[in-house]
Each structure stands twice: as C-alpha cells, then as structure tokens.
Design a protein around this motif. Structure first.
Motif, mmCIF file in Angstrom:
data_model
loop_
_atom_site.group_PDB
_atom_site.id
_atom_site.type_symbol
_atom_site.label_atom_id
_atom_site.label_comp_id
_atom_site.label_asym_id
_atom_site.label_seq_id
_atom_site.Cartn_x
_atom_site.Cartn_y
_atom_site.Cartn_z
ATOM 1 N N VAL A 207 20.816 -92.004 -91.855
ATOM 2 C CA VAL A 207 19.897 -91.125 -91.018
ATOM 3 C C VAL A 207 19.182 -91.572 -90.063
ATOM 4 C CG1 VAL A 207 20.097 -89.329 -93.323
ATOM 5 C CG2 VAL A 207 18.247 -90.979 -92.927
ATOM 6 N N PHE A 208 18.902 -90.483 -89.030
ATOM 7 C CA PHE A 208 18.110 -90.860 -87.891
ATOM 8 C C PHE A 208 16.748 -89.586 -87.996
ATOM 9 C CE2 PHE A 208 21.676 -92.900 -86.393
ATOM 10 C CZ PHE A 208 21.305 -93.880 -85.605
ATOM 11 N N VAL A 209 15.772 -90.174 -88.412
ATOM 12 C CA VAL A 209 14.786 -89.031 -88.517
ATOM 13 C C VAL A 209 13.622 -89.335 -87.378
ATOM 14 C CG1 VAL A 209 12.884 -88.092 -90.250
ATOM 15 C CG2 VAL A 209 15.131 -89.110 -90.851
ATOM 16 N N ARG A 210 13.422 -87.948 -86.784
ATOM 17 C CA ARG A 210 12.255 -88.127 -85.709
ATOM 18 C C ARG A 210 10.782 -87.649 -86.198
ATOM 19 N NH1 ARG A 210 14.414 -86.202 -80.579
ATOM 20 N NH2 ARG A 210 14.914 -84.460 -81.550
ATOM 21 N N GLY A 211 9.722 -88.113 -85.858
ATOM 22 C CA GLY A 211 8.439 -87.535 -86.361
ATOM 23 C C GLY A 211 7.287 -88.155 -85.475
ATOM 24 N N GLU A 212 6.205 -87.765 -86.181
ATOM 25 C CA GLU A 212 4.933 -88.378 -85.522
ATOM 26 C C GLU A 212 4.183 -89.317 -86.450
ATOM 27 O OE1 GLU A 212 0.505 -86.639 -84.891
ATOM 28 O OE2 GLU A 212 1.905 -85.458 -83.785
ATOM 29 N N VAL A 213 4.050 -90.317 -85.979
ATOM 30 C CA VAL A 213 3.280 -91.364 -86.919
ATOM 31 C C VAL A 213 2.029 -91.094 -87.314
ATOM 32 C CG1 VAL A 213 2.840 -94.180 -87.274
ATOM 33 C CG2 VAL A 213 4.799 -93.270 -85.734
ATOM 34 N N SER A 214 1.649 -91.383 -88.572
ATOM 35 C CA SER A 214 0.356 -91.435 -89.191
ATOM 36 C C SER A 214 0.317 -92.392 -90.466
ATOM 37 C CB SER A 214 -0.079 -89.861 -89.639
ATOM 38 O OG SER A 214 0.781 -89.560 -90.870
ATOM 39 N N ASP B 233 3.696 -92.859 -92.607
ATOM 40 C CA ASP B 233 4.420 -91.538 -92.502
ATOM 41 C C ASP B 233 4.591 -90.915 -91.228
ATOM 42 O OD1 ASP B 233 3.841 -91.068 -95.451
ATOM 43 O OD2 ASP B 233 1.721 -90.510 -94.815
ATOM 44 N N ILE B 234 5.903 -90.284 -91.591
ATOM 45 C CA ILE B 234 6.472 -89.320 -90.160
ATOM 46 C C ILE B 234 6.392 -87.910 -90.582
ATOM 47 C CG2 ILE B 234 7.650 -91.125 -89.050
ATOM 48 C CD1 ILE B 234 10.190 -90.061 -90.158
ATOM 49 N N LYS B 235 5.844 -87.165 -89.729
ATOM 50 C CA LYS B 235 5.688 -85.675 -89.779
ATOM 51 C C LYS B 235 6.055 -84.909 -88.741
ATOM 52 C CE LYS B 235 0.682 -85.960 -88.670
ATOM 53 N NZ LYS B 235 -0.670 -85.677 -89.119
ATOM 54 N N ASP B 236 6.415 -83.611 -88.948
ATOM 55 C CA ASP B 236 6.366 -82.582 -88.009
ATOM 56 C C ASP B 236 5.474 -81.414 -88.396
ATOM 57 O OD1 ASP B 236 7.724 -81.221 -90.165
ATOM 58 O OD2 ASP B 236 9.582 -81.711 -89.282
ATOM 59 N N ARG B 237 5.806 -80.324 -87.653
ATOM 60 C CA ARG B 237 4.984 -79.146 -88.154
ATOM 61 C C ARG B 237 4.942 -78.476 -89.533
ATOM 62 N NH1 ARG B 237 5.611 -75.719 -82.695
ATOM 63 N NH2 ARG B 237 4.979 -76.814 -81.245
ATOM 64 N N VAL B 238 6.187 -79.060 -90.164
ATOM 65 C CA VAL B 238 6.503 -78.184 -91.615
ATOM 66 C C VAL B 238 6.158 -79.540 -92.493
ATOM 67 C CG1 VAL B 238 7.890 -77.306 -92.833
ATOM 68 C CG2 VAL B 238 7.889 -76.776 -90.449
ATOM 69 N N SER B 239 6.693 -80.470 -92.452
ATOM 70 C CA SER B 239 6.387 -81.686 -93.601
ATOM 71 C C SER B 239 6.269 -82.964 -93.204
ATOM 72 C CB SER B 239 8.098 -81.604 -94.130
ATOM 73 O OG SER B 239 8.092 -82.155 -95.209
ATOM 74 N N LYS B 240 6.291 -83.632 -94.305
ATOM 75 C CA LYS B 240 5.799 -85.233 -93.877
ATOM 76 C C LYS B 240 6.592 -86.186 -94.827
ATOM 77 C CE LYS B 240 2.028 -86.699 -95.954
ATOM 78 N NZ LYS B 240 0.537 -86.943 -96.295
ATOM 79 N N LEU B 241 7.254 -87.240 -94.201
ATOM 80 C CA LEU B 241 8.277 -88.363 -95.211
ATOM 81 C C LEU B 241 7.564 -89.709 -94.957
ATOM 82 C CD1 LEU B 241 10.758 -88.554 -96.587
ATOM 83 C CD2 LEU B 241 11.927 -88.909 -94.329
ATOM 84 N N HIS B 242 7.556 -90.245 -96.206
ATOM 85 C CA HIS B 242 6.897 -91.637 -96.204
ATOM 86 C C HIS B 242 8.143 -92.545 -95.715
ATOM 87 C CE1 HIS B 242 4.005 -94.499 -97.381
ATOM 88 N NE2 HIS B 242 4.924 -95.355 -98.075
ATOM 89 N N VAL B 243 7.800 -93.511 -95.007
ATOM 90 C CA VAL B 243 8.679 -94.537 -94.527
ATOM 91 C C VAL B 243 8.094 -96.058 -94.820
ATOM 92 C CG1 VAL B 243 9.611 -95.720 -92.670
ATOM 93 C CG2 VAL B 243 9.071 -93.071 -92.446
ATOM 94 N N VAL B 244 9.206 -96.784 -95.370
ATOM 95 C CA VAL B 244 8.818 -98.141 -96.025
ATOM 96 C C VAL B 244 9.588 -99.013 -95.109
ATOM 97 C CG1 VAL B 244 8.860 -99.673 -97.739
ATOM 98 C CG2 VAL B 244 7.926 -97.530 -98.137
ATOM 99 N N MET B 245 9.204 -100.134 -94.401
ATOM 100 C CA MET B 245 10.123 -100.942 -93.658
ATOM 101 C C MET B 245 9.764 -102.447 -94.404
ATOM 102 S SD MET B 245 10.422 -101.634 -89.645
ATOM 103 C CE MET B 245 11.031 -99.931 -89.361
ATOM 104 N N PHE B 246 10.781 -102.855 -94.773
ATOM 105 C CA PHE B 246 10.373 -104.351 -95.308
ATOM 106 C C PHE B 246 10.624 -105.496 -94.335
ATOM 107 C CE2 PHE B 246 11.780 -101.777 -99.140
ATOM 108 C CZ PHE B 246 10.853 -101.950 -99.575
ATOM 109 N N SER B 247 9.888 -106.471 -94.546
ATOM 110 C CA SER B 247 10.038 -107.758 -93.709
ATOM 111 C C SER B 247 10.111 -107.679 -92.156
ATOM 112 C CB SER B 247 11.530 -108.350 -94.113
ATOM 113 O OG SER B 247 11.351 -109.058 -95.250
ATOM 114 N N VAL B 248 8.848 -106.747 -91.755
ATOM 115 C CA VAL B 248 8.865 -106.315 -90.346
ATOM 116 C C VAL B 248 8.659 -107.494 -89.176
ATOM 117 C CG1 VAL B 248 8.016 -104.082 -90.882
ATOM 118 C CG2 VAL B 248 6.432 -105.896 -90.583
#
Length: 410
Positions: free
Chosen positions: A32-39, A51-66
């Motif tokens: 998936v491609f997900v767009r949002g504001e970083v926090s 986290d990436i969020k929009d006006r309604v919801s928030k989703l936690h993001v994990v990126m390994f070995s950055v």
C-alpha cells in the motif's frame, strides 16, 4: 448466568492472532501507499518509528534498518509511505511496516509514475511475450543519445574493436522539457535507417532528470519501433518505464555496447565458418565423384566402351578444374574484399586523415566532438599532422543536429 457450553469464550491472544491472520490474508494490505503528516518521529537502534495522520485517523509506522535518507523526514511534513499493514500481537496495535518513503513533491511524482505504469501494464506494453528478440548476429547498430555526454564515449569505446560494424548516431535530448519529443523523433529516424538494433541511452540521475524516459509517448514509441530497442538508462538502480517497455534493459551504457560487440563478433565468426564449410563441401564432393568414376573405369574392358569412359573421365577432370577454379575465384574475391576493407579502415586512422590536410580541435587537452561544446572566447588548439596551432573562438554558428553515419562495412 450463561454457561460456558452456550458461548465461545476467546483468549486475548486468540483474537489478536486472528486479526493478524486476517490482515495478512488481505492482499490489498500487503502493498500500500499511505499519505499523511508525520508526528512523533524517532530513530532507535537503526530503526525508525513515527506516526502518520490525517484529519480523521492516525497510523503507526515502523521502518527497519533505515538509511541516511530518513533525515529528510521532519515533524509535520507530508510524506507518502510504501509498505505493508501488519498487526503487532503483543501490543494489539496495527502497524505499517514501511520499506520506502517519498517526502513532499517527490511522493506525488512517484504516485503519478505508479499510476501511469499500471495503465500501460494493463494495455500489455510491458508483457514479456510482446518483446522482440535481439538478433543473434548484429552488423548495424543505431544509437540515440546526447553526443555531448560521457555516455556516447562509453558506448563507442566498447565498440571500438568492432571493425566494419555500421554505427548510426542520432544526437538526442535526454533531459528537459523537449526531451520526450526528441527521443521519439530519434527512434523514428533510426527506424528509417533500419539497423539490426537500437540503443537508447543516457547517464544516471534523479527521477526528475530521468523523467523523459517515463513519458507515455516514449514508451509507446519503443513498443511501436520496427527495430528491437535496448535501453541503457542510468545505473543499475535506475529503472524507468522505457526500461520496462524495451526489448532488453542493459544495466549500463557500457554493458549495452559490449553486448552489441559480442553479437557482431558472433556474426563475423559465422561468416568465416560458413565460407570454410562451403569450400570443404565442394572439395569433398569433387573427390567422391572422381573416386566413383575411377572405380567404374577399372571394371571395364579395353574396348569402345572403355574409350567412351575415358572421354567421360577427361570431361570430369575438366569439370573438376572448373569447379576448383570457381572456388578459388570465390575465395580470392573474399580476400580482395577483406584487403579493400582493411585499406578503408586504415584510411580512417587519425594519422592518415591528418596527412590529407584535415585537423582536429582540442580544448583543455580534450577532443571537441561538437561545436556546441565551444563558446565565444574559448581558447582552443588546432591539431595538424605536423603542428599544433593555438586559437580563440571569435564567432559561432549553431547548426541543426542530423543523422551521422560513423562507419560502414564493405
């Protein structure tokens, strides 16, 4: 109070495992491609969490070995994240496991590219079964690239030992607003020349610099070409829609040049083997025919029939000599063609050309290929066979680019 035999009571881990299994089974959530504001951005032990969020919801993001590129991610910036949805059973949390990200405008460009890719893929423009086979033997090659960059020098260097290979070069814009039309026009020109294969090449760059090779009209021009197209765009990590549409995608321009060189040498070897086999077959046939006649002659008595056979043998000897002479003449003709080709190639040596009164221009010790490389006021050197003259550019008239035939086999 309800008894345990009337309802199913689940453990927390059972529900969590079920949720994780259902998410994993949903293929649409696995890329998936997900767009949002970083926090809440942070990096811990080489892994990024935010986290990436929009006006309604928030989703936690994990990126390994950055990698170092995560420094582009700032609090409050808009980002597009690519990855898969997962459920962390231990904490009962939905995560987006990311493998790539695009900050700001770059993300929009990438999304646009993905949309075009899916459109063209649906039309079958990238289908393996539609790709044209690259000829096993190559005698003529067309090259569409800029004559001002290092790419053309890399390709010609790889082909430098292919004496007799016909090379056609079309000077092509490979970056900028008009690049896509220039590329399409170059392919049209080379299709008129009808070489055995076309190399479409440029050096590496950013997605914006390589964008001309992602244009729809370029992809369609490659698929509509009557001549097989080899793309050699950028480095191995660069992958454009033109690469997906081409009949072969070379990792580098140098690799494309070496590939064509090997196919040309295969062709020369095949010609030599065929000539040798023809001669051996002719000699073998003459030998077998003569042996048969000699055997038949030995079985006949010394009478009129014998004299008749003698006449046939004499006639056969004449035919054998004629065939030998024909084969010898053919081989002599090939030898003369080879000597003529050698003389023609020697005539192209820089030393010979300079002796005819020609000269070449250098700037800062480098050979100037095109007048586009010079500006008024530049100091240059004019190199003759016996002297070097220092000069300065006083005026300049730009000419339109045109098809240039570099070499020609006899």
């Amino acid at each position: 109070m309800l008894g345990q035999n009337q309802i199913k009571i689940y453990e927390v881990s059972e529900i969590s495992t079920r949720i994780k299994s259902d998410i994993k089974a949903d293929k649409t959530l696995q890329e998936v491609f997900v767009r949002g504001e970083v926090s809440n951005f942070s990096v811990v032990q080489g892994n990024a969490y935010f986290d990436i969020k929009d006006r309604v919801s928030k989703l936690h993001v994990v990126m390994f070995s950055v990698k170092k590129e995560v420094e582009e991610i700032k609090e409050g910036c808009t980002i597009i994240v690519h990855g898969k949805v997962d459920f962390y059973v231990k904490e009962g949390r939905v995560n987006l496991i990311a493998d790539n990200f695009y900050v700001g405008g770059a993300g929009e460009i990438y999304l646009m590219l993905e949309q075009l890719k899916e459109k063209l893929r649906a039309e079958g423009l990238f289908a393996i079964e539609k790709k044209r086979p690259i000829p096993q033997y190559i005698f003529r090659v067309g090259i569409a690239t800029s004559i001002q960059g290092a790419v053309i020098h890399d390709i010609l260097h790889a082909l430098s030992s292919a004496k007799g290979l016909e090379i056609y070069i079309v000077d092509t814009l490979v970056q900028g607003e008009n690049a896509k039309e220039s590329i399409v026009h170059a392919l049209d020109i080379l299709n008129c020349v009808q070489p055995d294969v076309i190399i479409l090449a440029r050096g590496g760059g950013s997605i914006e610099e390589l964008w001309a090779f992602n244009e729809e009209i370029v992809v369609r021009a490659i698929r509509n070409s009557k001549v097989p197209v080899i793309t050699a765009i950028g480095h191995e990590t660069d992958r454009t829609l033109a690469d997906l549409a081409s009949d072969m995608s070379a990792p580098t321009p140098t690799y494309a040049g070496k590939f064509v060189y090997e196919r040309y040498m295969n062709a020369i070897q095949k010609v030599m083997e065929s000539t040798k086999k023809l001669h051996e077959t002719a000699v073998e046939y003459i030998h077998e025919y003569t042996t048969t006649l000699d055997f038949l002659a030995s079985k006949l008595s010394k009478n009129e029939l014998w004299r008749s056979v003698q006449m046939q043998i004499s006639h056969t000897n004449i035919l054998r000599k004629s065939l030998n002479n024909a084969v010898l003449a053919a081989l002599t003709s090939k030898k003369m063609m080879l000597e003529k080709l050698t003389i023609s190639l020697e005539a192209l040596l820089p030393e010979h050309i300079l002796k005819l009164g020609y000269a070449y221009i250098t700037k800062d010790g480098k050979i100037v290929i095109s007048g586009k490389e010079l500006e008024i006021g530049n100091s240059i050197e004019i190199n003759f066979v016996d002297a070097v003259i220092d000069a300065k550019v006083e005026g300049k008239e730009v000419k339109e680019w045109k098809l240039e035939k570099v070499s020609r086999k006899n």
